[in-house]
Design an enzyme around this catalytic site. Structure first.
Site, PDB file in Angstrom:
ATOM      1  N   ASP A   6     -13.508   9.188   1.127  1.00  0.00           N
ATOM      2  CA  ASP A   6     -13.827   9.314   2.555  1.00  0.00           C
ATOM      3  C   ASP A   6     -13.423   8.098   3.389  1.00  0.00           C
ATOM      4  O   ASP A   6     -13.988   7.854   4.441  1.00  0.00           O
ATOM      5  CB  ASP A   6     -15.325   9.602   2.747  1.00  0.00           C
ATOM      6  CG  ASP A   6     -16.189   8.361   2.622  1.00  0.00           C
ATOM      7  OD1 ASP A   6     -15.802   7.440   1.890  1.00  0.00           O
ATOM      8  OD2 ASP A   6     -17.247   8.319   3.269  1.00  0.00           O
ATOM      9  N   GLU A   7     -12.436   7.343   2.887  1.00  0.00           N
ATOM     10  CA  GLU A   7     -12.011   6.145   3.622  1.00  0.00           C
ATOM     11  C   GLU A   7     -10.501   6.080   3.672  1.00  0.00           C
ATOM     12  O   GLU A   7      -9.841   6.446   2.698  1.00  0.00           O
ATOM     13  CB  GLU A   7     -12.411   4.880   2.862  1.00  0.00           C
ATOM     14  CG  GLU A   7     -13.839   4.506   2.845  1.00  0.00           C
ATOM     15  CD  GLU A   7     -14.018   3.377   1.840  1.00  0.00           C
ATOM     16  OE1 GLU A   7     -14.021   2.220   2.250  1.00  0.00           O
ATOM     17  OE2 GLU A   7     -14.110   3.677   0.642  1.00  0.00           O
ATOM     18  N   TYR A  12     -20.679  13.388   2.122  1.00  0.00           N
ATOM     19  CA  TYR A  12     -21.012  14.626   1.400  1.00  0.00           C
ATOM     20  C   TYR A  12     -22.000  15.479   2.220  1.00  0.00           C
ATOM     21  O   TYR A  12     -21.946  16.704   2.207  1.00  0.00           O
ATOM     22  CB  TYR A  12     -21.640  14.302   0.039  1.00  0.00           C
ATOM     23  CG  TYR A  12     -20.694  13.792  -1.026  1.00  0.00           C
ATOM     24  CD1 TYR A  12     -19.405  13.375  -0.712  1.00  0.00           C
ATOM     25  CD2 TYR A  12     -21.089  13.724  -2.361  1.00  0.00           C
ATOM     26  CE1 TYR A  12     -18.552  12.897  -1.691  1.00  0.00           C
ATOM     27  CE2 TYR A  12     -20.232  13.252  -3.353  1.00  0.00           C
ATOM     28  CZ  TYR A  12     -18.969  12.830  -3.010  1.00  0.00           C
ATOM     29  OH  TYR A  12     -18.128  12.359  -3.987  1.00  0.00           O
ATOM     30  N   ARG A  15     -32.094   9.070   6.911  1.00  0.00           N
ATOM     31  CA  ARG A  15     -32.157   7.602   6.839  1.00  0.00           C
ATOM     32  C   ARG A  15     -33.156   7.067   7.862  1.00  0.00           C
ATOM     33  O   ARG A  15     -33.874   6.097   7.602  1.00  0.00           O
ATOM     34  CB  ARG A  15     -30.776   6.980   7.113  1.00  0.00           C
ATOM     35  CG  ARG A  15     -29.782   7.248   6.019  1.00  0.00           C
ATOM     36  CD  ARG A  15     -28.485   6.471   6.240  1.00  0.00           C
ATOM     37  NE  ARG A  15     -27.379   7.157   5.585  1.00  0.00           N
ATOM     38  CZ  ARG A  15     -26.176   6.659   5.412  1.00  0.00           C
ATOM     39  NH1 ARG A  15     -25.883   5.446   5.835  1.00  0.00           N
ATOM     40  NH2 ARG A  15     -25.234   7.361   4.811  1.00  0.00           N
ATOM     41  N   ASP A  54     -14.031   5.282   8.038  1.00  0.00           N
ATOM     42  CA  ASP A  54     -14.983   5.675   6.991  1.00  0.00           C
ATOM     43  C   ASP A  54     -15.841   6.821   7.539  1.00  0.00           C
ATOM     44  O   ASP A  54     -16.484   6.673   8.583  1.00  0.00           O
ATOM     45  CB  ASP A  54     -15.848   4.449   6.648  1.00  0.00           C
ATOM     46  CG  ASP A  54     -16.890   4.759   5.576  1.00  0.00           C
ATOM     47  OD1 ASP A  54     -16.850   5.865   5.016  1.00  0.00           O
ATOM     48  OD2 ASP A  54     -17.734   3.884   5.324  1.00  0.00           O
TER      49      ASP A  54
HETATM   50  N1  DCP Z   1     -20.952   8.575  -3.387  1.00  0.00           N
HETATM   51  C1  DCP Z   1     -21.442   8.872  -4.661  1.00  0.00           C
HETATM   52  N2  DCP Z   1     -22.095   7.907  -5.390  1.00  0.00           N
HETATM   53  C2  DCP Z   1     -22.259   6.664  -4.866  1.00  0.00           C
HETATM   54  C3  DCP Z   1     -21.755   6.344  -3.597  1.00  0.00           C
HETATM   55  C4  DCP Z   1     -21.109   7.342  -2.861  1.00  0.00           C
HETATM   56  O1  DCP Z   1     -21.286   9.993  -5.137  1.00  0.00           O
HETATM   57  N3  DCP Z   1     -22.924   5.737  -5.582  1.00  0.00           N
HETATM   58  C5  DCP Z   1     -20.302   9.662  -2.596  1.00  0.00           C
HETATM   59  C6  DCP Z   1     -21.279  10.278  -1.623  1.00  0.00           C
HETATM   60  C7  DCP Z   1     -20.894   9.743  -0.282  1.00  0.00           C
HETATM   61  C8  DCP Z   1     -19.416   9.461  -0.435  1.00  0.00           C
HETATM   62  O2  DCP Z   1     -19.232   9.128  -1.815  1.00  0.00           O
HETATM   63  O3  DCP Z   1     -21.156  10.681   0.774  1.00  0.00           O
HETATM   64  C9  DCP Z   1     -18.928   8.318   0.428  1.00  0.00           C
HETATM   65  O4  DCP Z   1     -19.646   7.128   0.106  1.00  0.00           O
HETATM   66  P1  DCP Z   1     -20.064   6.071   1.199  1.00  0.00           P
HETATM   67  O5  DCP Z   1     -20.476   4.835   0.486  1.00  0.00           O
HETATM   68  O6  DCP Z   1     -18.980   5.950   2.225  1.00  0.00           O
HETATM   69  O7  DCP Z   1     -21.394   6.648   1.869  1.00  0.00           O
HETATM   70  P2  DCP Z   1     -21.608   7.803   2.930  1.00  0.00           P
HETATM   71  O8  DCP Z   1     -20.315   8.320   3.465  1.00  0.00           O
HETATM   72  O9  DCP Z   1     -22.509   8.828   2.334  1.00  0.00           O
HETATM   73  O10 DCP Z   1     -22.446   7.075   4.070  1.00  0.00           O
HETATM   74  P3  DCP Z   1     -21.950   6.041   5.188  1.00  0.00           P
HETATM   75  O11 DCP Z   1     -22.165   6.709   6.487  1.00  0.00           O
HETATM   76  O12 DCP Z   1     -22.837   4.858   5.007  1.00  0.00           O
HETATM   77  O13 DCP Z   1     -20.500   5.714   4.916  1.00  0.00           O
HETATM   78 CA    CA Z   2     -18.665   6.929   4.254  1.00  0.00          CA
END
Ligand code: DCP
Ligand code: CA
Length: 476
Positions: A132-133, A19, A72, A14
């Site tokens: 992203d996974e 973004y 964060r 992951d």
């Molecule tokens: N995303 C979005 N709306 C959401 C959740 C996520 O548009 N409600 C998009 C933005 C994130 C991407 O999908 O960057 C991946 O989601 P993740 O839940 O994996 O979160 P992140 O990658 O941002 O953070 P982490 O490091 O916790 O995985």
């Molecule tokens: Ca992520």
């Protein structure tokens, strides 16, 4: 867990604050600063902001869909608005997602995700699970490494990056055990962990992205583990640690039980944790959910999962959607048609690009509609949804919009429409899937615009992998 299940090593990867990382790669001025990516909320304003245009709007009150780890640390969270984020972190950098067709344009993120998957899939079976996974079946590579080390001591690549479930005070002892103390499957797991650390380093060296990973004997446990230590870390789940990992885990934390079924299980059995589910007699589960679901649930609660990692680096479907809240709610079929036209345009572009790159064409069009109602606290709760499908006759926006509108009209003629007091959908999504492969002569040459899109990718700013692993940001 049966010994036969310990021969498989499955990884969930992951990307960290995905973004935000993509935006940092595109704009070096953001590196090291607290940053977030905001959703686009046009209220009918069809402004187009291209990826390469300036998109940092630090005064904005947009809502955050991605938050970098620096932000964060200052208390900024996803879904916060710009104003609130600035209260926690005055120097917050707010980047607006690119837009086109009056909605967010995720192309730069999708393309970056694909580049990562291309690296992760070089040596192993890789299944793209979201933007992203992905899951990787790394068994063969782990076996190769195990054979190569021929009974010698197994050392972690870096104890700082390799956490082991059940070893919360530090994993060095787990790694440095005498040979006779290693349980079944554990040496293979350790070799898998080393292979994953190398893959993550390759992603960083070639693309500059950091990611986190879970390494286990199946998908469920790998997915749980990848989120346990973030960012840029990885967590190993030995079979011996499974029961305690699941014991106090809230049921909705298991991806398969995150929705209504999970709620039904908790309310009908009056339980909250996966451990309680594991202790529920299977006869009770059978009485409530039927034999097949009961057997599956029981296995799930024990952390057993035989679902295979499928070789799939391309998305199964292409979809785009738009939410209409509050003042932007749609009230007429003309308005629905208008927005289906915009969604159709995006879909047409993406089908064309996908067709040229991957020699395939979708055959099924699905329109999904969600009704949203305002909750007491002003938040929005889904009140119901419906999906209707038809053949994708022509991959062109006008036809897509016309056929999707016919599906919406047919749906509104049915009883669910009456149940929702004649309100039009609060969210519309178009999706096309069921691709068929094309013969080479059916694949057009990439257009100038498609080639230009590829060339728009910025040059990658990479730190050396060595620098990444010595950065010391991750501590056990
Ligand atoms: N995303 C979005 N709306 C959401 C959740 C996520 O548009 N409600 C998009 C933005 C994130 C991407 O999908 O960057 C991946 O989601 P993740 O839940 O994996 O979160 P992140 O990658 O941002 O953070 P982490 O490091 O916790 O995985
Ligand atoms: Ca992520």
């Amino acid at each position: 867990m049966e010994d036969s299940h310990l021969n498989r090593i499955v990884v969930h990867v992951d990307l960290d604050a995905f973004y935000v990382q993509v935006e940092v790669q595109r704009d070096e001025s953001l590196r090291g600063k607290p940053a977030g990516v905001m959703q686009y909320n046009p209220f009918g304003d069809l402004r187009t902001i291209k990826p390469e245009e300036p998109r940092i709007f630090n005064d904005s009150n947009g809502s955050l869909i991605a938050v970098g780890y620096e932000a964060r640390a200052a208390g900024v969270k996803r879904n916060m608005r710009g104003d609130e984020a600035r209260k926690h972190c005055p120097e917050m950098q707010l980047v607006q997602v690119p837009t086109s067709h009056g909605k967010a344009d995720l192309t730069i993120y999708r393309n970056s995700g694909l580049k990562v998957v291309n690296i992760l899939s070089r040596t192993s079976i890789c299944e793209r699970a979201s933007i992203d996974e992905c899951y990787i079946d790394i068994t063969a590579e782990a076996q190769r490494r195990l054979a190569a080390c021929a009974g010698q001591a197994l050392l972690p690549v870096s104890p700082h990056q390799v956490h082991v479930c059940g070893q919360e005070d530090g994993a060095e002892g787990w790694w440095n055990r005498p040979a006779e103390d290693w349980g079944s499957g554990e040496r293979l797991l350790a070799c898998g962990a080393a292979a994953v650390a190398d893959l993550r380093a390759a992603v960083f060296a070639e693309l500059g992205y950091t990611c986190s990973a879970g390494v286990a004997h199946n998908k469920i446990l790998a997915k749980l583990a990848s989120g346990m230590h973030k960012p840029m870390q990885q967590t190993v789940v030995p079979a011996a640690a499974t029961a305690s990992l699941l014991h106090d885990l809230p049921i909705p934390k298991l991806r398969q039980l995150g929705g209504k079924f999970g709620e039904e299980i908790m309310s009908s059995l009056k339980i909250n944790t996966v451990g309680e589910l594991a202790q529920t007699p299977i006869s009770k589960l059978e009485a409530l959910f039927g034999d097949a679901d009961a057997a599956w649930l029981h296995q799930l609660a024990l952390g057993c999962d035989t679902d295979e990692v499928k070789q799939r680096t391309l998305p199964k479907s292409l979809s785009c959607g738009k939410t209409f809240r509050g003042a932007s709610a749609l009230h007429t079929f003309d308005a629905v048609h208008h927005w289906l036209g915009h969604l159709g345009l995006e879909l047409e572009e993406r089908i064309d690009t996908d067709r040229a790159a991957n020699a395939r064409l979708p055959q099924l069009l699905t329109v999904s509609m969600w009704h949203a109602v305002a909750g007491k606290t002003g938040d929005w709760k889904g009140a119901g949804n419906a999906s209707r499908s038809c053949p994708l006759r022509r991959p062109q926006a006008a036809t897509i919009a016309m056929d999707a509108l016919a599906l919406v009209r047919r749906w509104t003629a049915g009883p669910s429409w009456l149940a929702f007091h004649h309100t039009l959908p609060g969210c519309v999504q178009l999706c096309c899937c069921s691709h068929r492969r094309l013969h080479p002569h059916q694949v057009p040459e990439a257009t100038a615009a498609q080639q230009q899109q590829a060339s728009l990718q910025p040059p990658l700013q990479c730190l050396a992998a060595q620098q990444y692993f010595s950065a010391g940001r991750a501590t056990p």
